[in-house]
Design a protein around this motif. Structure first.
Motif, mmCIF file in Angstrom:
data_model
loop_
_atom_site.group_PDB
_atom_site.id
_atom_site.type_symbol
_atom_site.label_atom_id
_atom_site.label_comp_id
_atom_site.label_asym_id
_atom_site.label_seq_id
_atom_site.Cartn_x
_atom_site.Cartn_y
_atom_site.Cartn_z
ATOM 1 N N UNK A 60 -80.359 25.462 31.781
ATOM 2 C CA UNK A 60 -80.589 25.142 30.372
ATOM 3 C C UNK A 60 -79.373 25.522 29.524
ATOM 4 N N UNK A 61 -78.749 26.649 29.853
ATOM 5 C CA UNK A 61 -77.527 27.035 29.146
ATOM 6 C C UNK A 61 -76.426 26.005 29.349
ATOM 7 N N UNK A 62 -76.324 25.470 30.566
ATOM 8 C CA UNK A 62 -75.294 24.478 30.860
ATOM 9 C C UNK A 62 -75.520 23.206 30.056
ATOM 10 N N UNK A 63 -76.763 22.777 29.918
ATOM 11 C CA UNK A 63 -77.053 21.583 29.127
ATOM 12 C C UNK A 63 -76.670 21.797 27.666
ATOM 13 N N UNK A 64 -76.938 22.988 27.144
ATOM 14 C CA UNK A 64 -76.553 23.278 25.764
ATOM 15 C C UNK A 64 -75.037 23.345 25.628
ATOM 16 N N UNK A 65 -74.374 23.904 26.647
ATOM 17 C CA UNK A 65 -72.915 24.015 26.599
ATOM 18 C C UNK A 65 -72.269 22.644 26.558
ATOM 19 N N UNK A 66 -72.746 21.725 27.404
ATOM 20 C CA UNK A 66 -72.173 20.389 27.448
ATOM 21 C C UNK A 66 -72.390 19.679 26.118
ATOM 22 N N UNK A 67 -73.597 19.815 25.551
ATOM 23 C CA UNK A 67 -73.860 19.197 24.255
ATOM 24 C C UNK A 67 -72.988 19.777 23.166
#
Length: 318
Positions: A272-279
């Motif tokens: 979930x952190x990775x998805x937020x980071x990419x966004x």
């Protein structure tokens, strides 16, 4: 409780060049003779080298006769942020306080020797400074782990990750709520894989008691994310390192379940952190920042990388 990581002393309060300072007595001469004239720009001290620089802070390595210092200048931009700091401690003060609490708890951290705050009209914060003593004979933990991965070393890495687990657990016990806890916040000592040095603590929030289990899980997810679990080049070794880390951590903190269950939970949270980071990285391209520039030309907006000159971009378009 461990012995203090260094001997704490009561700081001396000074007023120099529109700044209020708190300095360890042994470093008062350096503060007056070397740093005072350059608090707004520590990188301008003779022999200084910029280590990191962005819109928020500048970090410079400053040589002195008593040893090298890392000097940070935190900028406060805009009236809103200045008003906020009427009620919120400066970044330098937060890190100073965290360093001293962790040192008292026996957690290895750099020695904080200077805190400075500059305030303007109505007591509004303009900027703040922190100076810490360079920790000799250390390596950045991510770089060392990268080298050990390349060498296919599976003996040192588990020891380093066990040391990381101990350091993280001690930070939690000392009430340190660190929202940006990752591998790059630690240095590895050259002479030992058994002890790491925690640094970059300006975002730490200090609690009066140890962190509850739910908060510990939340912060451990950021540690897990920093292993590179979602990069094809590092995913396999990162997953193995997360397993080693969790095995060491649950031996110190039995409230978080088994090592296997913890690793699975942290992987889900890290995704979930990775998805937020990419966004976030996508959105970063569309705002004026250190890396990107937003400019208007006629009726059009131009979004460009900072290192690409506008003239070159316009010539290419035309």
């Amino acid at each position: 409780m461990s012995e203090p990581s260094y001997e704490l002393s009561k700081p001396t309060a000074l007023s120099l060049r529109a700044h209020r300072l708190w300095v360890e007595p042994a470093w008062e001469g350096v503060a007056r003779e070397v740093l005072a004239a350059h608090l707004r720009a520590p990188e301008e001290v003779s022999g200084a080298a910029v280590v990191k620089q962005n819109r928020i802070r500048t970090v410079a390595r400053v040589p002195t006769e008593q040893g090298a210092l890392f000097c940070k200048r935190f900028q406060v931009r805009g009236l809103f942020d200045r008003l906020v700091h009427l009620f919120k401690a400066s970044s330098a003060r937060r890190e100073w306080t965290a360093l001293r609490r962790f040192a008292a708890a026996g957690i290895p951290v750099p020695r904080a020797v200077l805190l400075a705050e500059e305030r303007g009209g109505l007591g509004l914060l303009v900027g703040s400074n922190l100076a810490t003593v360079e920790v000799a004979s250390t390596r950045e933990l991510p770089r060392l782990i990268d080298e050990l991965r390349a060498a296919e070393d599976r003996e040192r890495r588990p020891r380093l990750l066990a040391a990381l687990a101990r350091s993280v657990r001690e930070i939690f016990r000392a009430g340190g709520d660190h929202p940006d806890l990752h591998l790059a916040n630690f240095l590895a000592r050259a002479e030992s894989d058994d002890e790491l040095v925690a640094l970059d603590l300006h975002s730490v929030r200090l609690r009066r008691a140890a962190l509850p289990a739910s908060r510990r899980r939340l912060r451990l997810a950021k540690v897990a994310h920093s292993f590179g679990l979602f990069d094809p080049d590092t995913a396999e070794e990162g997953a193995r390192e997360l397993e080693w880390f969790c095995a060491a951590y649950v031996g110190l903190d039995d409230e978080l379940g088994s090592a296997e269950a913890l690793a699975l939970d942290l992987t889900r949270r890290a995704r979930r952190l990775e998805l937020r980071r990419v966004g976030s990285r996508d959105r970063r391209c569309l705002v004026d920042s250190t890396s990107f520039k937003v400019e208007r030309r006629g009726g059009a907006l131009i979004y460009r990388r900072s290192e690409v000159p506008r003239e070159l971009l316009l010539a290419a378009i035309e």
